[in-house]
Motif scaffolding. Structure first.
Motif, short mmCIF file in Angstrom:
data_model
loop_
_atom_site.label_atom_id
_atom_site.label_comp_id
_atom_site.label_asym_id
_atom_site.label_seq_id
_atom_site.Cartn_x
_atom_site.Cartn_y
_atom_site.Cartn_z
N TRP A 139 48.01 27.43 86.01
CA TRP A 139 47.08 26.49 85.41
C TRP A 139 47.56 26.07 84.02
O TRP A 139 47.46 24.88 83.67
N ILE A 140 48.05 27.00 83.22
CA ILE A 140 48.54 26.66 81.88
C ILE A 140 49.64 25.61 81.99
O ILE A 140 49.65 24.62 81.25
N THR A 141 50.56 25.80 82.91
CA THR A 141 51.63 24.82 83.12
C THR A 141 51.05 23.49 83.55
O THR A 141 51.44 22.43 83.04
N TYR A 142 50.11 23.51 84.47
CA TYR A 142 49.47 22.28 84.95
C TYR A 142 48.76 21.56 83.81
O TYR A 142 48.91 20.34 83.63
N ARG A 143 48.01 22.30 83.01
CA ARG A 143 47.31 21.70 81.87
C ARG A 143 48.30 21.05 80.91
O ARG A 143 48.12 19.91 80.49
N ASP A 144 49.36 21.78 80.58
CA ASP A 144 50.33 21.25 79.63
C ASP A 144 51.03 20.01 80.16
O ASP A 144 51.22 19.04 79.42
N ARG A 145 51.39 20.00 81.42
CA ARG A 145 52.05 18.81 81.99
C ARG A 145 51.08 17.64 82.06
O ARG A 145 51.46 16.49 81.84
N THR A 146 49.84 17.90 82.40
CA THR A 146 48.83 16.84 82.44
C THR A 146 48.63 16.23 81.07
O THR A 146 48.59 15.01 80.91
N CYS A 147 48.55 17.08 80.06
CA CYS A 147 48.35 16.58 78.70
C CYS A 147 49.61 15.91 78.16
O CYS A 147 49.51 14.95 77.38
N ASP A 148 50.79 16.36 78.59
CA ASP A 148 52.04 15.64 78.26
C ASP A 148 51.94 14.20 78.77
O ASP A 148 52.29 13.25 78.08
N TYR A 149 51.49 14.07 80.00
CA TYR A 149 51.36 12.76 80.64
C TYR A 149 50.37 11.88 79.87
O TYR A 149 50.67 10.71 79.55
#
Length: 171
Positions: free
Chosen positions: A123-133
């Motif tokens: 989830w942390i990775t998913y959150r970070d990639r989503t917020c990068d986007y």
């Protein structure tokens, strides 16, 4: 749980704009605490997201500026991060106890603790990639700071709410 490079990048890009007023922003967790205390479902909890940030923006002269939005949003993001860490810690203890009990009785069931940890890391990775986007859509503009803070806050709040309501043995 915030991604360090986001905070460093944002701090560097907005350092020029920070003033004593922005640092002394009037913020309170009270709207969030009251909302969460009154809610009984995950859907109602979701309605709490953004309440403190919005109240903060309304209460401060700089509230509608980039600096104000980041200051207020960042404070709310910190609230959700604390709540997420609290609920995650509680679930770790419950998972450890459950896994220990299952081992003691010889049950051959999947362990909860490793699944919880793996899920949270993913989830942390998913959150970070989503917020990068979301950040990338601003092309380096001033809206990028508020966008990434809002994304981090929203996604952390949603994960807190998910975990808060995820333990199947609490009724």
């Amino acid at each position: 749980m915030f991604k360090p490079q986001f905070l460093a990048l944002f701090c560097l890009s907005t350092a020029w704009a920070l003033s004593a007023e922005a640092q002394d922003v009037r913020y309170s967790d009270q709207p969030l605490e009251a909302c969460l205390q009154a809610s009984t479902t995950a859907r109602e909890d979701q309605g709490c997201i953004g309440l403190a940030s919005q109240a903060c923006q309304n209460a401060n002269d700089l509230g509608g500026t980039t600096v104000g939005m980041v200051a207020c949003g960042g404070r709310e993001a910190e609230f959700w991060d604390r709540k997420l860490n609290e609920v995650y810690g509680t679930l770790v203890k419950k998972a450890e106890a459950n896994d220990r009990e299952m081992k003691e009785i010889g049950a051959t069931v999947p362990l909860i603790l490793p699944a919880l940890r793996d899920m949270q890391r993913a989830w942390i990775t998913y959150r970070d990639r989503t917020c990068d986007y979301e950040y990338s859509q601003w092309g380096g503009g001033t809206g990028g700071g508020p966008a990434i803070v809002a994304c981090q806050s929203r996604m952390t709040a949603l994960q807190y709410i998910y975990l808060k309501h995820s333990w199947p043995f609490d009724n």
